[in-house]
Motif scaffolding. Structure first.
Motif, PDB file in Angstrom:
ATOM      1  N   TYR A 276       8.282  -6.966  -4.910  1.00 31.01           N
ATOM      2  CA  TYR A 276       7.711  -7.562  -3.684  1.00 31.01           C
ATOM      3  C   TYR A 276       7.335  -6.361  -2.605  1.00 31.01           C
ATOM      4  CZ  TYR A 276       6.807 -10.498   0.336  1.00 31.01           C
ATOM      5  OH  TYR A 276       6.378 -11.184   1.417  1.00 31.01           O
ATOM      6  N   ARG A 277       8.389  -5.646  -2.344  1.00 32.42           N
ATOM      7  CA  ARG A 277       8.199  -4.669  -1.436  1.00 32.42           C
ATOM      8  C   ARG A 277       7.352  -3.510  -1.873  1.00 32.42           C
ATOM      9  NH1 ARG A 277      14.110  -5.223  -0.835  1.00 32.42           N
ATOM     10  NH2 ARG A 277      14.337  -7.051   0.422  1.00 32.42           N
ATOM     11  N   MET A 278       7.143  -3.130  -3.211  1.00 32.71           N
ATOM     12  CA  MET A 278       6.046  -2.224  -3.600  1.00 32.71           C
ATOM     13  C   MET A 278       4.685  -2.594  -3.443  1.00 32.71           C
ATOM     14  SD  MET A 278       5.592   0.692  -5.194  1.00 32.71           S
ATOM     15  CE  MET A 278       7.152   1.093  -6.140  1.00 32.71           C
ATOM     16  N   ILE A 279       4.546  -4.084  -3.683  1.00 37.94           N
ATOM     17  CA  ILE A 279       3.192  -4.506  -3.434  1.00 37.94           C
ATOM     18  C   ILE A 279       2.993  -4.612  -1.537  1.00 37.94           C
ATOM     19  CG2 ILE A 279       1.658  -6.635  -3.701  1.00 37.94           C
ATOM     20  CD1 ILE A 279       3.422  -7.285  -6.335  1.00 37.94           C
ATOM     21  N   GLU A 280       3.796  -4.967  -1.145  1.00 34.76           N
ATOM     22  CA  GLU A 280       3.749  -5.379   0.225  1.00 34.76           C
ATOM     23  C   GLU A 280       3.259  -4.100   0.896  1.00 34.76           C
ATOM     24  OE1 GLU A 280       7.278  -5.863   2.716  1.00 34.76           O
ATOM     25  OE2 GLU A 280       6.269  -7.609   3.508  1.00 34.76           O
ATOM     26  N   LYS A 281       4.114  -2.793   0.761  1.00 36.96           N
ATOM     27  CA  LYS A 281       3.756  -1.475   0.933  1.00 36.96           C
ATOM     28  C   LYS A 281       2.314  -1.318   0.831  1.00 36.96           C
ATOM     29  CE  LYS A 281       5.255   2.629  -0.556  1.00 36.96           C
ATOM     30  NZ  LYS A 281       6.305   3.384  -1.218  1.00 36.96           N
ATOM     31  N   GLY A 282       1.855  -1.359  -0.544  1.00 35.91           N
ATOM     32  CA  GLY A 282       0.398  -0.973  -0.741  1.00 35.91           C
ATOM     33  C   GLY A 282      -0.595  -1.777  -0.224  1.00 35.91           C
ATOM     34  N   LEU A 283      -0.227  -2.937   0.469  1.00 37.35           N
ATOM     35  CA  LEU A 283      -1.357  -3.902   1.118  1.00 37.35           C
ATOM     36  C   LEU A 283      -1.103  -3.568   2.719  1.00 37.35           C
ATOM     37  CD1 LEU A 283      -0.774  -7.133  -0.721  1.00 37.35           C
ATOM     38  CD2 LEU A 283      -2.393  -5.412  -1.175  1.00 37.35           C
ATOM     39  N   ASN A 284      -0.454  -2.519   3.096  1.00 39.07           N
ATOM     40  CA  ASN A 284      -0.285  -2.151   4.607  1.00 39.07           C
ATOM     41  C   ASN A 284      -1.548  -1.656   5.034  1.00 39.07           C
ATOM     42  OD1 ASN A 284       1.532  -2.432   6.864  1.00 39.07           O
ATOM     43  ND2 ASN A 284       3.292  -1.782   5.724  1.00 39.07           N
ATOM     44  N   ASN A 285      -1.821  -1.992   6.608  1.00 39.09           N
ATOM     45  CA  ASN A 285      -3.127  -1.216   7.115  1.00 39.09           C
ATOM     46  C   ASN A 285      -4.143  -1.198   6.414  1.00 39.09           C
ATOM     47  OD1 ASN A 285      -1.488  -0.182   9.010  1.00 39.09           O
ATOM     48  ND2 ASN A 285      -0.494   1.220   7.855  1.00 39.09           N
ATOM     49  N   ILE A 286      -4.493  -2.462   5.680  1.00 41.93           N
ATOM     50  CA  ILE A 286      -5.981  -2.730   5.433  1.00 41.93           C
ATOM     51  C   ILE A 286      -6.774  -3.686   6.058  1.00 41.93           C
ATOM     52  CG2 ILE A 286      -7.133  -3.568   3.144  1.00 41.93           C
ATOM     53  CD1 ILE A 286      -4.764  -3.068   1.836  1.00 41.93           C
ATOM     54  N   PRO A 287      -7.703  -2.817   6.683  1.00 38.85           N
ATOM     55  CA  PRO A 287      -8.487  -3.855   7.644  1.00 38.85           C
ATOM     56  C   PRO A 287      -8.949  -4.985   7.136  1.00 38.85           C
ATOM     57  CG  PRO A 287      -9.517  -1.521   7.530  1.00 38.85           C
ATOM     58  CD  PRO A 287      -8.574  -1.728   6.621  1.00 38.85           C
ATOM     59  N   GLY A 288      -8.788  -6.144   7.757  1.00 36.72           N
ATOM     60  CA  GLY A 288      -9.179  -7.606   7.503  1.00 36.72           C
ATOM     61  C   GLY A 288      -7.876  -8.238   6.770  1.00 36.72           C
ATOM     62  N   LEU A 289      -7.151  -7.655   6.118  1.00 39.47           N
ATOM     63  CA  LEU A 289      -5.881  -8.243   5.465  1.00 39.47           C
ATOM     64  C   LEU A 289      -4.756  -8.237   6.267  1.00 39.47           C
ATOM     65  CD1 LEU A 289      -5.046  -7.410   1.930  1.00 39.47           C
ATOM     66  CD2 LEU A 289      -3.179  -7.636   3.438  1.00 39.47           C
ATOM     67  N   GLU A 290      -4.273  -9.542   6.494  1.00 39.13           N
ATOM     68  CA  GLU A 290      -2.974  -9.755   7.354  1.00 39.13           C
ATOM     69  C   GLU A 290      -1.810  -9.948   6.376  1.00 39.13           C
ATOM     70  OE1 GLU A 290      -2.642 -12.831  10.315  1.00 39.13           O
ATOM     71  OE2 GLU A 290      -4.723 -12.124  10.799  1.00 39.13           O
ATOM     72  N   ILE A 291      -0.640  -8.974   6.401  1.00 37.95           N
ATOM     73  CA  ILE A 291       0.556  -9.201   5.570  1.00 37.95           C
ATOM     74  C   ILE A 291       1.202 -10.469   6.297  1.00 37.95           C
ATOM     75  CG2 ILE A 291       2.629  -8.254   5.073  1.00 37.95           C
ATOM     76  CD1 ILE A 291       1.191  -6.088   3.736  1.00 37.95           C
ATOM     77  N   VAL A 292       1.954 -11.209   5.665  1.00 37.74           N
ATOM     78  CA  VAL A 292       2.652 -12.453   6.030  1.00 37.74           C
ATOM     79  C   VAL A 292       4.072 -11.726   6.415  1.00 37.74           C
ATOM     80  CG1 VAL A 292       3.948 -14.425   5.789  1.00 37.74           C
ATOM     81  CG2 VAL A 292       1.753 -14.202   4.815  1.00 37.74           C
ATOM     82  N   THR A 293       4.297 -11.655   7.771  1.00 39.38           N
ATOM     83  CA  THR A 293       5.667 -11.034   8.312  1.00 39.38           C
ATOM     84  C   THR A 293       6.643 -11.968   7.986  1.00 39.38           C
ATOM     85  OG1 THR A 293       5.256 -11.949  10.390  1.00 39.38           O
ATOM     86  CG2 THR A 293       4.517  -9.938  10.227  1.00 39.38           C
ATOM     87  N   ARG A 294       7.995 -11.178   7.604  1.00 38.34           N
ATOM     88  CA  ARG A 294       9.250 -11.952   7.344  1.00 38.34           C
ATOM     89  C   ARG A 294      10.055 -11.668   8.438  1.00 38.34           C
ATOM     90  NH1 ARG A 294       7.998 -13.473   1.599  1.00 38.34           N
ATOM     91  NH2 ARG A 294       9.464 -15.030   2.202  1.00 38.34           N
TER      92      ARG A 294
END
Ligand SMILES: *Cc1c(COP(=O)(O)O)cnc(C)c1O
Length: 402
Positions: A276-294
């Motif tokens: 999960y954390r590996m994917i979450e890290k790869g999705l950080n700072n992508i304009p237009g995409l919001e990570i769901v904060t935990r």
């Protein structure tokens, strides 16, 4: 050439060898029914219940035929009657409102927040508006709300909480295992959950009256004394003639393959969270995409991941999904007007009284969801995140609204 992922999003791990051996032993002696035991024998189902109760640190456990039947049994056991209103999450899966409907009650949907948990302000107003005495709280996709605040509200209003822990087996809120806050909790052991017996479910509770009723309801005939993880015989005295037998038992074959898996659950949770954390890290700072904060108080199980494409047009979201699919990455979208596969929305459950939830509509329209099977390696997860980030960026930057 753009990189492609070749893994399978629905491929779970094999059953561990000790589980296969235990299943063969059950088939070898032929006593598959949970109450079919020889002198001095304790059935696999009873042992699984005892071990699950010990894992959870609860008094009682009851294994049943599915997660959905566990929830329906819990609703009956706490006293939900035909025509009652039962509060539940607007963001959940079909078996949740389905279980409410199966007991003749009406699902009342409560808004979802952009952290994908139940909205506590909306919960308060729905409690007042609908005079509901039960909340079926679905920890959908493993997102756990502020359980202290939720329990305070529900206790103050005398609302009983049933927890649907289909996605939170092994998860915690402030170090308390998910499932221990409400009066009773239901888990699923269906193939896509945290333990895999094909189909199956299990209930836990510390309340002897509710658990005695659940055991009678589950189809125990008058063999409740074979439940070593059940309450003492005196709790059945008033119930045994009054409670309908609604058969939905677990069998020894499934319990046999679940017991070895339960021993490994905490290790599996760590493996999920690395991915999960590996994917979450790869999705950080992508304009237009919001990570769901935990929430830092949430110890989640990352068996799936969600992100938000807020205020994107349907057409653009479809292009992201198509672009990812063409590169082997299977994403699910909760915003689709028609239910597909496992996704559906509160307004597609038309047997429930119609409700309008504009806040949930807006959030559901942006939720993108992905399974993380443990057959994926960490390198697989890195590649998946790279593909998603490229496809999201490509569509986000394009001007054309196709
Ligand atoms: C899978 C699931 C259930 C029910 O489980 P089954 O074993 O499939 O009946 C309940 N709630 C949620 C959120 C689920 O994902």
């Amino acid at each position: 050439m753009a990189k492609r992922f070749n893994g399978n999003f629905t491929q779970q791990q094999p059953i561990p060898q000790d589980g296969i051996d235990a299943a063969l032993a059950v088939m070898g002696h032929g006593r598959l029914h949970r109450y079919n035991v020889v002198e001095g024998e304790i059935a696999e189902v009873a042992l699984f219940e005892q071990e699950f109760a010990a894992y959870m640190g609860t008094e009682y456990a009851l294994a049943v035929a599915s997660g959905g039947s566990a929830i329906a049994c819990a609703l009956r056991a706490v006293g939900v009657k035909v025509g009652d209103n039962v509060l539940t999450n607007a963001f959940t899966l079909a078996p949740v409102p389905g279980a409410i409907s199966s007991v003749g009650a009406n699902p009342v949907f409560v808004d979802v927040t952009n952290q994908l948990v139940i909205d506590l302000d909306d919960l308060k107003s729905k409690m007042a508006e609908y005079d509901a005495k039960v909340l079926l709280l679905s920890h959908m996709r493993g997102h756990i709300c502020d359980m202290d605040a939720l329990m305070e509200i529900c206790d103050r209003h005398d609302v009983q909480v049933i927890e649907d822990c289909a996605h939170t087996m092994g998860a915690r809120w402030k170090n308390v295992l998910s499932g221990k806050h409400g009066v009773i909790a239901a888990f699923s052991t269906q193939t896509y959950k945290h333990l895999n017996s094909g189909e199956g479910g299990i209930l836990i509770s510390d309340d002897p009256d509710i658990m005695a009723k659940a055991i009678m309801l589950s189809g125990s005939y008058m063999l409740f004394d074979r439940h070593i993880a059940g309450p003492d015989p005196e709790y059945y005295a008033d119930l045994r003639m009054e409670t309908p037998n609604i058969s939905g038992r677990m069998d020894n074959l499934r319990a046999a393959i679940l017991r070895p898996q339960l021993k490994r659950l905490d290790d599996q949770v760590l493996a999920w969270n690395q991915r999960y954390r590996m994917i979450e890290k790869g999705l950080n700072n992508i304009p237009g995409l919001e990570i769901v904060t935990r929430d830092p108080d949430e110890f989640y199980v990352g068996s799936s991941i969600q992100f938000l494409l807020m205020d994107w047009s349907d057409a653009k979201i479809a292009r992201v999904l198509d672009g990812c699919a063409a590169r082997g990455v299977e994403l699910k979208w909760f915003g689709g007007a028609m239910p597909t596969g496992f996704t559906s929305r509160y307004d597609s459950w038309r047997y429930a009284p119609a409700q309008s939830l504009p806040q949930s509509d807006k959030i559901l329209a942006g939720i993108v969801d992905m399974r993380i099977p443990l057959t994926f390696s960490l390198e697989d997860c890195q590649l998946i995140a790279e593909i998603i980030s490229q496809e999201v960026s490509r569509v986000f930057q394009s001007e054309d609204e196709v």
